[in-house]
Design a protein around this motif. Structure first.
Motif, PDB file in Angstrom:
ATOM      1  N   ILE A 195      59.717  20.053  21.663  1.00 30.94           N
ATOM      2  CA  ILE A 195      59.319  18.645  21.728  1.00 30.94           C
ATOM      3  C   ILE A 195      58.369  18.382  22.884  1.00 30.94           C
ATOM      4  CG2 ILE A 195      60.214  16.305  22.116  1.00 30.94           C
ATOM      5  CD1 ILE A 195      62.682  17.021  20.566  1.00 30.94           C
ATOM      6  N   GLU A 196      58.502  19.139  23.957  1.00 33.31           N
ATOM      7  CA  GLU A 196      57.595  18.964  25.087  1.00 33.31           C
ATOM      8  C   GLU A 196      56.133  19.078  24.666  1.00 33.31           C
ATOM      9  OE1 GLU A 196      57.891  20.605  29.123  1.00 33.31           O
ATOM     10  OE2 GLU A 196      59.871  21.304  28.499  1.00 33.31           O
ATOM     11  N   LYS A 197      55.872  19.839  23.610  1.00 35.97           N
ATOM     12  CA  LYS A 197      54.506  20.028  23.131  1.00 35.97           C
ATOM     13  C   LYS A 197      53.921  18.736  22.570  1.00 35.97           C
ATOM     14  CE  LYS A 197      55.025  24.386  24.090  1.00 35.97           C
ATOM     15  NZ  LYS A 197      54.416  24.954  25.324  1.00 35.97           N
ATOM     16  N   MET A 198      54.783  17.706  22.345  1.00 40.15           N
ATOM     17  CA  MET A 198      54.323  16.414  21.823  1.00 40.15           C
ATOM     18  C   MET A 198      53.824  15.506  22.936  1.00 40.15           C
ATOM     19  SD  MET A 198      57.314  15.637  19.001  1.00 40.15           S
ATOM     20  CE  MET A 198      56.447  14.172  18.389  1.00 40.15           C
ATOM     21  N   ASP A 199      53.702  16.008  24.131  1.00 44.26           N
ATOM     22  CA  ASP A 199      53.269  15.218  25.283  1.00 44.26           C
ATOM     23  C   ASP A 199      51.956  14.497  24.991  1.00 44.26           C
ATOM     24  OD1 ASP A 199      53.524  14.445  28.104  1.00 44.26           O
ATOM     25  OD2 ASP A 199      51.695  15.634  28.362  1.00 44.26           O
ATOM     26  N   GLY A 200      51.950  13.163  25.182  1.00 41.11           N
ATOM     27  CA  GLY A 200      50.751  12.367  24.984  1.00 41.11           C
ATOM     28  C   GLY A 200      50.675  11.674  23.640  1.00 41.11           C
ATOM     29  N   ILE A 201      51.420  12.122  22.652  1.00 40.50           N
ATOM     30  CA  ILE A 201      51.402  11.497  21.326  1.00 40.50           C
ATOM     31  C   ILE A 201      51.995  10.085  21.420  1.00 40.50           C
ATOM     32  CG2 ILE A 201      52.296  11.594  18.971  1.00 40.50           C
ATOM     33  CD1 ILE A 201      52.253  14.612  19.149  1.00 40.50           C
ATOM     34  N   GLY A 202      51.296   9.111  20.874  1.00 39.29           N
ATOM     35  CA  GLY A 202      51.757   7.728  20.925  1.00 39.29           C
ATOM     36  C   GLY A 202      51.777   7.157  22.330  1.00 39.29           C
ATOM     37  N   GLY A 203      51.092   7.800  23.233  1.00 35.13           N
ATOM     38  CA  GLY A 203      51.064   7.320  24.605  1.00 35.13           C
ATOM     39  C   GLY A 203      52.331   7.588  25.378  1.00 35.13           C
ATOM     40  N   ARG A 204      53.223   8.410  24.826  1.00 37.01           N
ATOM     41  CA  ARG A 204      54.477   8.717  25.479  1.00 37.01           C
ATOM     42  C   ARG A 204      54.476  10.160  25.990  1.00 37.01           C
ATOM     43  NH1 ARG A 204      56.041   4.781  27.348  1.00 37.01           N
ATOM     44  NH2 ARG A 204      58.070   5.765  27.726  1.00 37.01           N
ATOM     45  N   PRO A 205      55.072  10.398  27.155  1.00 42.13           N
ATOM     46  CA  PRO A 205      55.152  11.770  27.677  1.00 42.13           C
ATOM     47  C   PRO A 205      56.102  12.626  26.857  1.00 42.13           C
ATOM     48  CG  PRO A 205      56.414  10.258  29.044  1.00 42.13           C
ATOM     49  CD  PRO A 205      55.674   9.403  28.057  1.00 42.13           C
ATOM     50  N   GLY A 206      56.051  13.919  27.046  1.00 41.21           N
ATOM     51  CA  GLY A 206      56.885  14.832  26.272  1.00 41.21           C
ATOM     52  C   GLY A 206      58.369  14.571  26.441  1.00 41.21           C
ATOM     53  N   TRP A 207      58.823  14.245  27.672  1.00 40.61           N
ATOM     54  CA  TRP A 207      60.250  13.996  27.890  1.00 40.61           C
ATOM     55  C   TRP A 207      60.738  12.792  27.099  1.00 40.61           C
ATOM     56  CZ3 TRP A 207      61.440   9.227  29.688  1.00 40.61           C
ATOM     57  CH2 TRP A 207      60.502   8.539  30.452  1.00 40.61           C
ATOM     58  N   ALA A 208      59.857  11.789  26.876  1.00 47.96           N
ATOM     59  CA  ALA A 208      60.266  10.604  26.120  1.00 47.96           C
ATOM     60  C   ALA A 208      60.544  10.954  24.663  1.00 47.96           C
ATOM     61  CB  ALA A 208      59.186   9.531  26.207  1.00 47.96           C
ATOM     62  N   TRP A 209      59.756  11.881  24.115  1.00 48.46           N
ATOM     63  CA  TRP A 209      59.962  12.279  22.719  1.00 48.46           C
ATOM     64  C   TRP A 209      61.265  13.042  22.533  1.00 48.46           C
ATOM     65  CZ3 TRP A 209      57.836  10.056  18.831  1.00 48.46           C
ATOM     66  CH2 TRP A 209      56.582   9.457  18.962  1.00 48.46           C
ATOM     67  N   ILE A 210      61.766  13.696  23.587  1.00 47.49           N
ATOM     68  CA  ILE A 210      63.088  14.334  23.511  1.00 47.49           C
ATOM     69  C   ILE A 210      64.132  13.284  23.172  1.00 47.49           C
ATOM     70  CG2 ILE A 210      64.887  15.499  24.848  1.00 47.49           C
ATOM     71  CD1 ILE A 210      62.699  16.897  26.434  1.00 47.49           C
ATOM     72  N   PHE A 211      64.076  12.140  23.859  1.00 45.65           N
ATOM     73  CA  PHE A 211      65.024  11.058  23.607  1.00 45.65           C
ATOM     74  C   PHE A 211      64.795  10.382  22.258  1.00 45.65           C
ATOM     75  CE2 PHE A 211      65.068  10.693  28.446  1.00 45.65           C
ATOM     76  CZ  PHE A 211      66.302  11.304  28.569  1.00 45.65           C
ATOM     77  N   ILE A 212      63.529  10.082  21.947  1.00 47.69           N
ATOM     78  CA  ILE A 212      63.219   9.297  20.746  1.00 47.69           C
ATOM     79  C   ILE A 212      63.625  10.037  19.476  1.00 47.69           C
ATOM     80  CG2 ILE A 212      61.344   8.323  19.360  1.00 47.69           C
ATOM     81  CD1 ILE A 212      59.908   7.727  22.053  1.00 47.69           C
ATOM     82  N   LEU A 213      63.221  11.298  19.345  1.00 49.43           N
ATOM     83  CA  LEU A 213      63.510  12.037  18.115  1.00 49.43           C
ATOM     84  C   LEU A 213      65.009  12.329  17.965  1.00 49.43           C
ATOM     85  CD1 LEU A 213      60.500  14.522  17.872  1.00 49.43           C
ATOM     86  CD2 LEU A 213      60.800  12.298  16.780  1.00 49.43           C
TER      87      LEU A 213
END
Length: 502
Positions: A195-213
């Motif tokens: 998920i860290e590789k998603m850093d920057g998608i939707g204006g959110r950092p990679g750590w945020a996508w860990i929580f969201i998904l």
């Protein structure tokens, strides 16, 4: 007290044509089929619920490695508060929720909790400040707290006492209820690295996508839970009428007080609080909780401070948890097969003692990392055995509900201590914390043996001449040679026919 079966159905061992309760081989096979269907329909759901509980609680450690602390400009003290604040409402919710579980119904309460905390986890990915993270973590603890003690209490209404450790730690040969901390730790490390590789998608950092998904997936599973969780064996959509009756008969043989005829009173809470076996396991749960949560929350940080890169840290956090998977599987199976909780706990904790001692004396990062393969299994593998031990030795229902909840109050109180035990400045050796964990592991070994000897003494005292008549004296007018159901409901585990599990 008679056991429902001469062997746990899932052990695969052959059974005689007639067992100690007078059942034929056909009856035993029907029981085995009914229990197997429970394994297929109940355990996977509970396994997923606890997987998400532990994953959603512990993923802040992976988010920290991925940049959460830096992006929110958190000091070590502020980060520790964010971790700690979850445990206060978490602990406060455990006992009341367990006492309400039967009243509200597991089929409503458990999926509702799961769906709500999925929303809380998702919101963690949207926070932009320290204050926002603290508030979300507090609400997350409030709705997550009831789940684990609720699952332990819930499963005790579907399986006999001797089957609980295995069901807390074993589902077929893959996902195990008691192993999920290991699996969630392994899964979290692998998932976070991707998920860290998603850093920057939707204006959110990679750590945020860990929580969201992870949060959105939890919401989905919570909604599915409304259709998959029966409140009792009789409410199961997957059992036939005959199988439901078989399950209830075997539960009644194992626990005569299993039927919901007892009423809640504060006396049951007091009796649980004053039971020596509950107090001893409570203390062991606190020490296990301190070491367990410390490893769960800080293992990625520990590995990182040993000198490994960020990507390697996420992946290297998998190995110790995977080792714990196999150790917990074997120890839970052995514990149920031999009906032994104390010896199993002592042996497992001895492994933790060796691990913490090795980590304390390690001269290089590779030896220190290798010690984690003893520390993690030695801590985590005790959880399903202790959970079963607590559930085994408290009756009737509300006393058992209280004891189970108290066990997890202790565990999560230890979790609060653990959040302050790994300051960055003390890494990577964390000498003081490692010494504390070493002492705690030694005390768990001693405590499990002392509790086992105490319970053995209690069992022997019930067999003394005249003791049975003395205990049942006030119930002699009740129907039944053992004082009837009223005696079981009032005496509970103090009933002369109740045998404590050692």
């Amino acid at each position: 007290m008679e056991e429902a079966l001469s062997r746990t159905p899932s052990t695969g061992q052959s059974t005689p044509k007639v067992n100690g309760t007078g059942e034929s081989a056909v009856d035993i096979e029907l029981e085995r089929q009914a229990v197997r269907k429970l394994d297929y329909t109940i355990l996977p759901v509970m396994t997923m619920f606890y997987l998400l509980s532990f994953l959603d609680r512990a993923n802040i450690g992976n988010a920290r490695v991925a940049g959460l602390q830096k992006d929110l400009n958190l000091s070590d003290h502020q980060y520790q508060i964010c971790v700690t604040v979850l445990f206060v409402p978490y602990i406060a919710a455990e006992l009341p929720s367990n006492l309400l579980l039967r009243k509200i119904g597991p089929s409503i309460l458990m999926p509702t909790l799961l769906t709500t905390w999925g929303v809380m986890v998702t919101l963690q990915g949207l926070v932009t400040s320290y204050a926002g993270l603290v508030v979300v973590r507090a609400f997350l603890g409030l709705v997550e707290g009831p789940m684990f003690p609720g699952i332990v209490l819930y499963l005790s209404g579907f399986y006999t006492r001797r089957e609980l450790s295995l069901r807390h730690a074993f589902y077929k040969t893959a996902l195990l209820f008691g192993l999920i901390p290991k699996l969630s730790g392994a899964f979290s490390g692998l998932l976070a690295a991707a998920i860290e590789k998603m850093d920057g998608i939707g204006g959110r950092p990679g750590w945020a996508w860990i929580f969201i998904l992870e949060g959105l997936f939890t919401v989905l599973m919570g909604l599915c839970g409304f259709f998959l969780v029966p409140s009792t064996p009789r409410d199961s959509k997957f059992l036939t009428h005959e199988q439901k009756e078989i399950i209830m008969r075997r539960l009644e043989r194992d626990r005569p007080s299993i039927n919901p005829s007892d009423k809640f009173t504060f006396k049951e809470i007091l009796l649980s609080l004053c039971s020596p076996q509950v107090i001893m396991v409570f203390i062991m749960f606190f020490m296990i909780g301190t070491t367990l949560y410390g490893l769960a929350l800080f293992l990625p940080s520990i590995v990182s401070q040993l000198g490994f890169s960020r990507d390697k840290t996420q992946l290297l956090s998998v190995g110790p948890f995977a080792a714990g998977f196999f150790v917990t599987l074997f120890s839970a199976f052995w514990s149920d097969r031999h009906e032994s909780r104390g010896i199993t706990t002592a042996i497992i904790s001895t492994m933790a003692v060796a691990g913490f001692a090795l980590y304390l004396g390690a001269k290089d990062k590779f030896a220190a990392y290798g010690a984690l393969y003893l520390m993690v299994p030695g801590v985590y593998a005790t959880a399903p055995v202790l959970s079963a031990w607590m559930a085994n030795n408290s009756e009737p229902y509300y006393r058992r509900a209280t004891s189970i909840a108290l066990g997890f109050v202790a565990t999560n109180s230890g979790g609060i201590l653990s959040t302050w035990s790994y300051p960055t400045k003390d890494g990577p050796r964390f000498r003081n914390t490692t010494i504390m964990n070493l002492i705690f592991s030694i005390l768990v070994v001693v405590g499990s043996l002392v509790n086992m000897m105490y319970l053995s003494r209690r069992n022997k005292s019930k067999q003394r001449p005249g003791q049975r008549e003395k205990l049942l004296e006030k119930y002699t007018d009740e129907k039944g040679g053992d004082g009837g159901l009223k005696a079981w409901l009032e005496l509970g585990d103090r009933h002369p026919d109740f045998r404590y599990t050692l």
